[in-house]
Write a protein that holds these residues in place. Sequence first.
Motif, PDB file in Angstrom:
ATOM      1  N   GLU A   1       5.669  10.312  -8.638  1.00 40.60           N
ATOM      2  CA  GLU A   1       4.661  10.493  -7.607  1.00 40.60           C
ATOM      3  C   GLU A   1       5.068   9.638  -6.259  1.00 40.60           C
ATOM      4  OE1 GLU A   1       1.055  11.161 -10.649  1.00 40.60           O
ATOM      5  OE2 GLU A   1       1.250   9.349  -9.672  1.00 40.60           O
ATOM      6  N   LEU A   2       5.437   8.540  -6.497  1.00 36.18           N
ATOM      7  CA  LEU A   2       5.650   7.549  -5.337  1.00 36.18           C
ATOM      8  C   LEU A   2       6.582   8.222  -4.443  1.00 36.18           C
ATOM      9  CD1 LEU A   2       5.246   5.065  -3.822  1.00 36.18           C
ATOM     10  CD2 LEU A   2       6.754   3.762  -5.399  1.00 36.18           C
ATOM     11  N   MET A   3       7.890   8.671  -4.954  1.00 41.84           N
ATOM     12  CA  MET A   3       9.031   9.310  -4.369  1.00 41.84           C
ATOM     13  C   MET A   3       8.520  10.425  -3.584  1.00 41.84           C
ATOM     14  SD  MET A   3      11.712   8.787  -7.466  1.00 41.84           S
ATOM     15  CE  MET A   3      12.977  10.211  -6.611  1.00 41.84           C
ATOM     16  N   ILE A   4       7.785  11.284  -4.161  1.00 41.36           N
ATOM     17  CA  ILE A   4       7.315  12.636  -3.433  1.00 41.36           C
ATOM     18  C   ILE A   4       6.543  12.070  -2.228  1.00 41.36           C
ATOM     19  CG2 ILE A   4       5.885  14.442  -3.594  1.00 41.36           C
ATOM     20  CD1 ILE A   4       6.915  14.835  -6.458  1.00 41.36           C
TER      21      ILE A   4
ATOM     22  N   GLN B   1       5.486  -1.883 -12.989  1.00 41.51           N
ATOM     23  CA  GLN B   1       5.106  -2.512 -11.580  1.00 41.51           C
ATOM     24  C   GLN B   1       6.255  -3.206 -11.113  1.00 41.51           C
ATOM     25  OE1 GLN B   1       2.114  -4.810 -13.460  1.00 41.51           O
ATOM     26  NE2 GLN B   1       0.454  -3.542 -12.538  1.00 41.51           N
ATOM     27  N   GLN B   2       7.407  -3.839 -11.882  1.00 46.91           N
ATOM     28  CA  GLN B   2       8.466  -4.469 -11.250  1.00 46.91           C
ATOM     29  C   GLN B   2       9.304  -3.682 -10.512  1.00 46.91           C
ATOM     30  OE1 GLN B   2      10.842  -6.459 -14.004  1.00 46.91           O
ATOM     31  NE2 GLN B   2       9.232  -7.909 -14.425  1.00 46.91           N
ATOM     32  N   GLN B   3       9.415  -2.071 -10.912  1.00 50.78           N
ATOM     33  CA  GLN B   3      10.228  -1.405 -10.272  1.00 50.78           C
ATOM     34  C   GLN B   3       9.748  -0.764  -9.097  1.00 50.78           C
ATOM     35  OE1 GLN B   3      13.103  -0.880 -10.032  1.00 50.78           O
ATOM     36  NE2 GLN B   3      14.004   0.574 -11.112  1.00 50.78           N
ATOM     37  N   ARG B   4       8.187  -0.640  -9.241  1.00 47.20           N
ATOM     38  CA  ARG B   4       7.390  -0.234  -7.895  1.00 47.20           C
ATOM     39  C   ARG B   4       7.386  -1.347  -6.802  1.00 47.20           C
ATOM     40  NH1 ARG B   4       1.893   1.544  -9.123  1.00 47.20           N
ATOM     41  NH2 ARG B   4       2.374   0.639 -11.187  1.00 47.20           N
TER      42      ARG B   4
ATOM     43  N   ARG C   1       0.844  -1.170  -0.083  1.00 47.21           N
ATOM     44  CA  ARG C   1      -0.037  -0.067   0.123  1.00 47.21           C
ATOM     45  C   ARG C   1       0.872   1.248  -0.017  1.00 47.21           C
ATOM     46  NH1 ARG C   1      -5.405  -0.584   0.635  1.00 47.21           N
ATOM     47  NH2 ARG C   1      -5.900  -2.645   1.564  1.00 47.21           N
ATOM     48  N   ARG C   2       1.811   1.287   0.879  1.00 48.54           N
ATOM     49  CA  ARG C   2       2.742   2.318   0.812  1.00 48.54           C
ATOM     50  C   ARG C   2       3.589   2.750  -0.497  1.00 48.54           C
ATOM     51  NH1 ARG C   2       6.986   1.955   5.552  1.00 48.54           N
ATOM     52  NH2 ARG C   2       6.389  -0.407   5.519  1.00 48.54           N
ATOM     53  N   ALA C   3       3.621   1.670  -1.053  1.00 43.36           N
ATOM     54  CA  ALA C   3       4.203   1.773  -2.520  1.00 43.36           C
ATOM     55  C   ALA C   3       3.188   1.930  -3.743  1.00 43.36           C
ATOM     56  CB  ALA C   3       5.138   0.566  -2.888  1.00 43.36           C
ATOM     57  N   ALA C   4       2.112   1.916  -3.347  1.00 38.80           N
ATOM     58  CA  ALA C   4       1.011   2.444  -4.061  1.00 38.80           C
ATOM     59  C   ALA C   4       1.066   1.324  -5.162  1.00 38.80           C
ATOM     60  CB  ALA C   4       1.080   3.862  -4.886  1.00 38.80           C
TER      61      ALA C   4
ATOM     62  N   VAL D   1      11.194  16.307  -9.035  1.00 36.15           N
ATOM     63  CA  VAL D   1      11.123  15.570  -7.878  1.00 36.15           C
ATOM     64  C   VAL D   1      12.079  16.068  -6.658  1.00 36.15           C
ATOM     65  CG1 VAL D   1      10.255  13.555  -8.776  1.00 36.15           C
ATOM     66  CG2 VAL D   1      12.573  13.763  -8.205  1.00 36.15           C
ATOM     67  N   SER D   2      13.213  16.625  -7.014  1.00 36.83           N
ATOM     68  CA  SER D   2      14.432  16.892  -5.914  1.00 36.83           C
ATOM     69  C   SER D   2      14.105  18.148  -5.249  1.00 36.83           C
ATOM     70  CB  SER D   2      15.773  16.655  -6.438  1.00 36.83           C
ATOM     71  OG  SER D   2      15.921  17.662  -7.119  1.00 36.83           O
ATOM     72  N   ASP D   3      14.658  18.035  -3.809  1.00 32.48           N
ATOM     73  CA  ASP D   3      14.562  19.342  -2.902  1.00 32.48           C
ATOM     74  C   ASP D   3      15.892  19.766  -3.194  1.00 32.48           C
ATOM     75  OD1 ASP D   3      12.078  18.878  -1.679  1.00 32.48           O
ATOM     76  OD2 ASP D   3      13.113  17.147  -0.795  1.00 32.48           O
ATOM     77  N   ARG D   4      16.986  19.237  -3.304  1.00 37.48           N
ATOM     78  CA  ARG D   4      18.272  19.546  -3.586  1.00 37.48           C
ATOM     79  C   ARG D   4      18.800  18.900  -4.719  1.00 37.48           C
ATOM     80  NH1 ARG D   4      19.441  22.792   1.408  1.00 37.48           N
ATOM     81  NH2 ARG D   4      17.610  21.841   2.923  1.00 37.48           N
ATOM     82  N   THR D   5      19.901  19.409  -5.361  1.00 35.38           N
ATOM     83  CA  THR D   5      20.704  18.727  -6.447  1.00 35.38           C
ATOM     84  C   THR D   5      21.960  18.987  -6.212  1.00 35.38           C
ATOM     85  OG1 THR D   5      18.671  19.298  -7.909  1.00 35.38           O
ATOM     86  CG2 THR D   5      20.976  18.801  -8.954  1.00 35.38           C
ATOM     87  N   ALA D   6      22.980  17.933  -6.375  1.00 32.31           N
ATOM     88  CA  ALA D   6      24.382  17.920  -6.506  1.00 32.31           C
ATOM     89  C   ALA D   6      24.801  17.751  -7.838  1.00 32.31           C
ATOM     90  CB  ALA D   6      24.678  16.890  -5.590  1.00 32.31           C
TER      91      ALA D   6
END
Lengths: 294, 306
Positions: A221-224, A185-188, A162-165, A245-250
């Motif tokens: 979406e899942l990452m967020i 689906q495999q990656q999720r 469920r957490r991984a939708a 998606v990212s907040d910070r970037t290197a």
Amino acid sequence: MTPKKKGSSAKEQDPAMVRVDRSADAGKVDQSTPLVPIIRTEDLSVSYGDFQAVEDVNLDFGKNEITALIGPSGCGKSTVLRSLNRMNDLIPTARVSGSVHYHGADLYSEKIDPIQVRRHIGMVFQKPNPFPKSIYDNIAYGPRVTDMKVDNMDDHVEQTLRRAALWDEVKDKLKNSAIGLSGGQQQRLCIARAIATNPDVLLMDEPCSALDPVATLRIEELMIELRENYSIIIVTHNMQQAARVSDRTAFFTVSIDEDSGDRTGRLVEFGATSHIFIDPSDKRTEDYISGRFG
Amino acid sequence: MATSKRTTMAVDAAKATTQKLYKSGVDIKGELFRAVLLLSIIVAVGMLGSLIAYVIWRGWDRLDWNLFVNNPSSIFLDTAGFAPAIVGTIYVMLGVLVTVVPIGVSAAIYLEEYADRTRWYNRLVEVNIQNLAAVPSIVFGILGLAFVVRGWLNLGFVAFAGSLTLAMMVLPTVIIASREAIRAVPPLIRQASYGLGATRWQTIRHNVLPAATPGIITGTILAMSRAIGETAPLLLVGATTFVLFTPESPFEGAYSAIPVQIFQWAARPQDEFRILAAAGAIVLLVLLLAMNSVAIWIRARLTKDT
């Protein structure tokens, strides 16, 4: 080229490289949020045999943030990612110097058990790699091998999915082989598998590079969503993805030694994603982001 | 409506292109190559087929119940049987199976998953395993006589001594096949397991071995097929040519084996014995086929699950 010793980096650093002052720059979208580090690297250098893959990386990864590592091929971003949960240990020639701090411990100290590190810092790979087992067993694998205390495995599998939708899509075929799922689906499922052991950091090595745009969007979406509970570090070649998606970037790049021709990965710039993408401090970052090189 | 020159040219060009798409004659080289390949298959299958056909034709008359239940005899030629040799072969093969699979697979796991290939002793072991596979079987017979029948183990001339001798002989086959199977397990699967905090042993136990099992079984089939037909090393470690009683167990009593018995009978002048030898060859073939069928069935079941 030999790996540099700890502490000698400041002097030997390329004078042309402009480092971002993190205290001024630290912040999420509005550049004012302070960074609460969950992982901090100090003068992290990794070499494979004679090849110096990446040198002197000093980075703070924020808690409950998504940090993107971007840069051209060979810049060492995947190497840095893999050194954060000691996956580089699996490559016999890999040598790591410097330190990686996590919860007050140096992950490369003699006393640290790499197996335990990976139980806390999970990983998702470039190519979806579910085990050739049932969907259920894929999720249950981590808790089982780590002797995790789980009251009811069925419930745990359900909660994790469920957490991984993914629950609604697979609830009727938990006993089917995971190989029968679509790539996305495999990656999720692999993400679900990684969070089944309740890690607090998730490392993702180009998790969407083998997926179509729709599947990619779902992963993003899942990452967020997962950011609420996990700290995520993602390597990506897709700059739109980093920006989305990212907040910070290197930003990393390859520096070529003029005398020897050796190629070494270096961190160029680190900051809030909005800052990196809109107003980068370094010319090389700007060139890369605007597509002029790499 | 009149067709313009331009249209005509375009139509001609299109026709020319279409023409190129049609088949032009026979591809002689390709067909010749195919014929050579086909011929090779015919020769290979033909030789095997005619051998089997000959053996069945010669031995068919003696393929009766007596063959399976009677002891060999040089007096009652029409009713003499293979009973001790069949039991002996089954004992010997069971012994080979229970020794060669655990040792061979363990050695393969060590070499693939644990051994540091930069160390000289690991490289030495690797080179030697390759060489051992090419050692003539009679040498293993001498080795078995010196160290298994006499010497260290001092088992005497019993079926299990034959098992250990044959096991030594086919061990390299099992190790090499198992290594190939273990190496073929995708590194991604290993990484996934390690990434979840599994130990090396857990990764091997839950992922590497299940994925490698079909390949390991294939290697075991090859090894067992080679062992079941061996005669020379068994002659040295006590498989007597003429045993009148079935051995009590793999660990006591004189034993024989089907190929040894065939060898003995085929060398005799009377035609009855030759027929008996042919019948024995059929029994050996059937046993071999049965053994392989079971292994293939197990392999098919395992591959279906994943």
